[in-house]
Enzyme design. Structure first.
Site, PDB file in Angstrom:
ATOM      1  N   LYS A 179      -2.711   8.260 -25.995  1.00  0.00           N
ATOM      2  CA  LYS A 179      -2.661   9.202 -24.714  1.00  0.00           C
ATOM      3  C   LYS A 179      -1.917  10.251 -25.157  1.00  0.00           C
ATOM      4  O   LYS A 179      -1.016  10.565 -25.986  1.00  0.00           O
ATOM      5  CB  LYS A 179      -1.676   8.527 -23.834  1.00  0.00           C
ATOM      6  CG  LYS A 179      -1.738   9.170 -22.275  1.00  0.00           C
ATOM      7  CD  LYS A 179      -0.986   8.347 -21.370  1.00  0.00           C
ATOM      8  CE  LYS A 179      -0.928   8.846 -20.015  1.00  0.00           C
ATOM      9  NZ  LYS A 179      -0.365   8.191 -19.117  1.00  0.00           N
TER      10      LYS A 179
ATOM     11  N   SER B   9      -2.623   7.248 -14.696  1.00  0.00           N
ATOM     12  CA  SER B   9      -2.664   8.622 -15.493  1.00  0.00           C
ATOM     13  C   SER B   9      -3.369   8.167 -16.985  1.00  0.00           C
ATOM     14  O   SER B   9      -3.962   8.979 -17.319  1.00  0.00           O
ATOM     15  CB  SER B   9      -1.636   9.257 -15.550  1.00  0.00           C
ATOM     16  OG  SER B   9      -0.348   8.706 -16.399  1.00  0.00           O
TER      17      SER B   9
ATOM     18  N   SER C   6       0.912   3.719 -14.386  1.00  0.00           N
ATOM     19  CA  SER C   6      -0.322   4.604 -15.009  1.00  0.00           C
ATOM     20  C   SER C   6      -1.274   3.637 -16.240  1.00  0.00           C
ATOM     21  O   SER C   6      -1.885   4.184 -16.791  1.00  0.00           O
ATOM     22  CB  SER C   6       0.436   5.714 -15.673  1.00  0.00           C
ATOM     23  OG  SER C   6       0.628   6.751 -14.568  1.00  0.00           O
TER      24      SER C   6
END
Lengths: 474, 475
Positions: A72, A147, A171
């Protein structure tokens, strides 16, 4: 991943070939999905060739040496830009690796690239990215969640075998549920946060996303453990892979909190979760209806804390040392202009909210009150986990929504309705795919357990996963 | 008669002498190439996390103990949020709500009386970086550069109660505090390098009133002198405002050393809201059991203890003892000479006079060489007014005091017969003056002494000369 590892071990496939397969897949699929902000193909291939040479010498760094990973883009990678999906950091290249990146490199995992997210991990759909929305591989008109939407979508689309995500209020788990992959938010403090760009330090955790429970556990075993550089994780414990045993569910007391099954829950999701609970019961678990009355306050509490901490954590992006800078005659104007130009609307909204709740006049009313409620939530959760060994809930009230569907920020904030509790109380929580809705969209079921008892989550999720597979095979 | 009581409280920032910074391993050495002592942590790069330096905690506790504070087993760090280019994270990690040490005091002599100033709190925090302006000041600079070497150096902030009653007392307090910190070795307390900094709050209230007046915060006090001068200026300025029946504005003012006045910086209305909240990156600071006791056992004799020991054991006056306490290098020499059997006042006499000036220029002599000098004075080999010359030589040669005197032929002329003869010659050569002296013009006595001393090139023992001369002159 065991199969891939065995192929690599027997040298029936090289890491280079493996990485090339994934890079080809990224080339094919990512123009539609947009899971990656940066693809580091060249570096990944070089790392793969290193892994192959190690294998040839019999010096593999781990059984997983040469199996690539996606990371990420709010996790620092040395020499590889780390944008946090923000214009502010579009050109920012870290000079150090995050602890978790060090760990996966130590195990020999080539890094395929950096995955998309909501800017600075603020969001639940990956729509708030300066690099475009990530689409759900199961339906390109829908969001991948957020996210960690890029990581979840990359794994779901086969662009990466597994990925690292971060979870502050859901997330990892929410996009995992939306994309039909496994995602774990570990116990707060179990995995070092060093090098992870902070959203809300008292809630942030790094965790794995993978296609199956065992892979998630394998990746987690590379991440967990103490790190001197993160004072919060210094008391952590490493994690070793359990013996996978369907019988381990027998006799487990599984709590089903009634507050998570009320109005607002999509009936199809409820049905799928209930089916899974039935499986658990058949496997010998004792289901028990429990109450987590404080979940009603989780979102407000979460938002107060997350915006407060974020407003402080993001203050360092002032244009002085790195990132976006808009020149001005004096430093205060330079700060303001740089931030105005570098941040997207959701980031600005949260910074303003956070600044407000921490202001001298509002502090007691908001931040201090939120901390008190958080303490109550922790008590409530601890109390529940005395009665039961596991808590099982839907991961999200709904399946993936359409891109652009949620225009009201408040609506978006409700995406964390079932997930924020684990962050507020610090307990581990795992999302497992559990069937699909009538549109064919994945549904997620969430397992929560006591601090540092990730093993139990994996065992239970594994048992459910295996019965599901048997069902599919039949 | 003054119409107002002056009320002063100080906030002192002290850089701790740890090798590394408060939250990372970077060096704290002063004067390095700009930005050569930085890392992701003290630069506040995204994702970097603080890690508390245990030595800094130890030093803060040590300061707390030396200042008679309660040391809290559990304290906490908080964030103080504000934007400034020298502040890498745009927040400072400090201890706002639960400081490490509270409720202490410092005792010191102010004039003849023992004063006690309460210490409200001592907390740990990190230092900011340093701006280097392209022009003379921030106003007339085209650009400014930032040096982050200093960013993250551990500081303790010591806050006093508004207990101080005059600018002079503020200065003495700060001097005594600095001495204490030097004694316990937690800081080099160099005001010129910024390792000791002081802000002062000052207000005036009608004489005897119990209600405090509006306070003004003074900044940029870069020396003890500046502290006293700025407070004196401010005391007068506020007095004049109150005399006019006006109200003092609550504000921060900066001391302009060149113009000798304070100037407004910002008023309470535009004071910053620092949005303090608990630092989520650090767990609560919990002291391990027994640690405070361990640290306590490393605290050396403190200035006030030493002062009373010097008075008691060496019979020194308050003035002498204070000198030796304030200048521990001299104090140590005094202690060594005392250990060799010399009387404290003798040692003090020697060390506090000409020797002090020379030693500050050239460094100290060994106690053995100093004892040699005391010895020949005791023996009467030289007279006390020759001490300075011998001292000067002691700094320049390797010879002992006795050897110097003998080699230079400086020994006192104490032979009574020889002196008697010399005196006889002097008196005979000045018959007329002797007559006048005997007729009552006694001020001529000095002239005779001078003549005798000149004849002996100053080596005559003055006591013997006096005795003989008075006998000869029949007075």
């Amino acid at each position: 991943m065991r199969k891939t590892a065995a192929l690599l071990e027997k040298r029936q496939i090289s890491s280079e070939e493996l990485v090339k397969q994934y890079l080809t897949r990224i080339e094919e699929a990512d123009p539609q999905i947009n899971a990656f902000i940066t693809c580091s193909g060249e570096e990944a291939l070089a790392q793969a060739r290193d892994a192959d040479r190690r294998r040839a010498r019999g010096e593999a760094l781990s059984p997983w040496d040469g199996i690539p990973i996606a990371v990420k883009d709010n996790i620092s990678t040395m020499g590889l830009r780390t944008t946090c999906a923000s214009k502010f950091l579009a050109e920012y290249v870290p000079v150090f690796d995050a602890a978790v990146v060090e760990n996966v490199r130590k195990a020999g995992l080539p890094i395929l690239g950096k995955t998309n997210l909501d800017e600075f991990a603020m969001g639940s759909s990956s729509e708030y990215s300066a690099f475009g929305v990530t689409k759900n591989p199961h339906d390109l008109e829908r969001v991948a969640g957020g996210s960690s939407g890029g990581s979840a979508a990359a794994v779901a689309a086969g662009e990466a075998p597994w990925a690292l995500g971060t979870d502050t209020g859901g997330s990892i788990r929410q996009p995992a549920a939306f994309c039909g992959v496994v995602g774990l938010k570990p116990t707060y403090g179990r995995v070092s946060r060093y090098g992870v760009v902070a959203l809300a330090p008292s809630l942030d955790q790094v965790g794995p996303l993978a296609t199956c429970v065992e892979d998630a556990a394998i990746l987690f075993s590379l991440l967990a453990g103490p790190d001197r550089r993160d004072a919060i994780s210094s008391q952590s414990r490493p994690f070793s892979l359990p013996e996978w045993d369907l019988d381990s569910v027998r006799g487990l007391r599984v709590g089903v909190p009634k507050e998570f099954f009320g109005s607002g829950l999509n009936p199809e999701v409820e049905q799928a979760v209930n089916a899974c609970l039935g499986e658990l019961e058949r496997l010998g678990a004792q289901l028990q209806s429990i109450s987590l009355y404080t979940n009603e306050y989780a979102i407000e509490t979460y938002l107060t804390i997350v915006t407060a901490e974020a407003s402080s954590c993001l203050a360092r992006f002032d244009g002085v040392r790195y990132g976006r800078r808009v020149e001005a005659a004096d430093s205060n104007t330079m700060f303001a202009k740089s931030r105005a130009a570098g941040f997207g609307p959701e980031v600005k909204r949260r910074i303003m909210l956070g600044t407000y709740v921490l202001s001298a006049k509002q502090y007691k009313l908001f931040y201090e009150q939120a901390q008190r409620v958080r303490a109550l939530i922790q008590q409530d959760v601890a109390q529940a986990l005395k009665q039961v060994d596991l808590i099982v809930t839907p991961t999200t009230p709904n399946t993936a929504f359409k891109i652009g569907e949620k225009r009201n920020p408040l609506e978006m904030y409700l995406s964390d309705l079932y997930t924020a509790l684990a962050n507020l109380s610090g307990i581990p929580a795992l999302s497992l795919p559990c069937g699909r809705d009538s549109r064919g969209l994945p549904i997620g079921i969430q397992f929560m357990g006591r601090h540092f008892e990730e093993e139990l989550l994996f065992q239970a999720a594994y048992a459910v996963e295996q019965t599901q597979r048997r069902g599919e095979d039949a | 008669m003054p119409k107002y009581d002056t009320v002063i409280g100080l906030e002192i920032h002290v850089a701790l002498l740890t090798k590394s910074k408060l939250f990372c391993g970077c060096s704290t050495t002063f004067g390095g190439e700009p930005n050569s002592q930085c890392c992701p942590i003290c630069l506040g790069l995204p994702g970097a996390l603080p890690r508390l330096n245990e030595r800094a905690v130890e030093y803060a506790i040590k300061a707390g103990l030396a200042l008679n504070c309660t040391i809290h087993e559990i304290s906490r760090f908080d964030r103080k949020n504000y934007y400034y280019p020298d502040l890498p994270k745009a927040y400072q990690i400090t201890q706002e709500f639960y400081p490490l040490c509270t409720d202490g005091y410092l005792e010191y002599f102010y004039g003849d009386s023992l004063a006690r100033t309460k210490i409200t709190r001592i907390h740990l925090e990190e230092e900011a970086g340093k701006l280097i302006h392209s022009g003379a000041s921030i106003i007339d600079s085209d650009y400014s550069l930032v040096d982050y070497n200093r960013a993250g150096i551990p500081l303790i902030e010591i806050v006093t109660a508004p207990d101080i009653r005059s600018p002079q007392q503020a200065r003495i307090f700060l001097e005594q505090l600095r001495l204490l910190l030097n004694y316990i070795g937690v800081s080099d307390t160099k005001m010129e390098e910024g390792s000791l900094r002081c802000d002062a709050n000052i207000s005036l209230k009608p004489l005897g009133s119990t209600q405090l007046g509006t306070r003004v915060e003074l900044k940029n006090l870069n020396s003890f002198r500046a502290l006293e001068r700025a407070l004196t200026y401010e005391e007068r300025r506020q007095g004049e405002i109150l005399d006019r029946g006006d109200k003092v504005n609550q504000e921060s003012r900066t001391w302009d050393e060149r113009r000798g006045r304070t100037l407004p910086m910002r008023s309470k209305a535009d004071a910053l809201d620092y949005r303090f909240f608990p630092e989520p990156d650090l767990p609560r600071l919990k002291l391990r059991p027994g640690w405070v006791e361990e640290i306590k056992s490393t605290i050396p004799e403190l200035p006030m203890e030493r002062l009373s020991r010097y008075e008691r054991e060496y019979g020194l006056s308050r003035y002498e003892a204070t000198f030796f306490v304030n200048y521990p290098d001299f104090g140590q020499l005094c202690e060594k000479l005392a250990a060799m059997g010399w009387e404290g006042s003798r040692a003090a006499n020697l060390l506090m006079g000409e020797y002090a000036r020379l030693a500050r220029e050239k460094g100290h002599l060994t106690p053995e060489r100093l004892a040699g000098l005391l010895e020949i004075i005791e023996d009467g080999l030289i007279s006390s007014n020759q001490t300075a010359d011998v001292l000067e030589e002691l700094f320049n040669s390797n010879l002992s005091a006795r050897e110097i005197v003998l080699e230079k032929g400086w020994q006192v002329l104490a032979d009574t017969d020889e002196l008697q003869a010399l005196i006889g010659e002097v008196l005979q050569g000045n018959v007329e003056l002797v007559e006048r002296y005997r007729a009552g013009e006694t001020k001529l006595y000095g002239f005779f002494v001078g003549q005798v001393m000149r004849a002996t090139e100053g080596k005559a023992d003055p006591k013997i000369v006096n005795d003989l001369l008075r006998k000869e002159l029949g007075t």
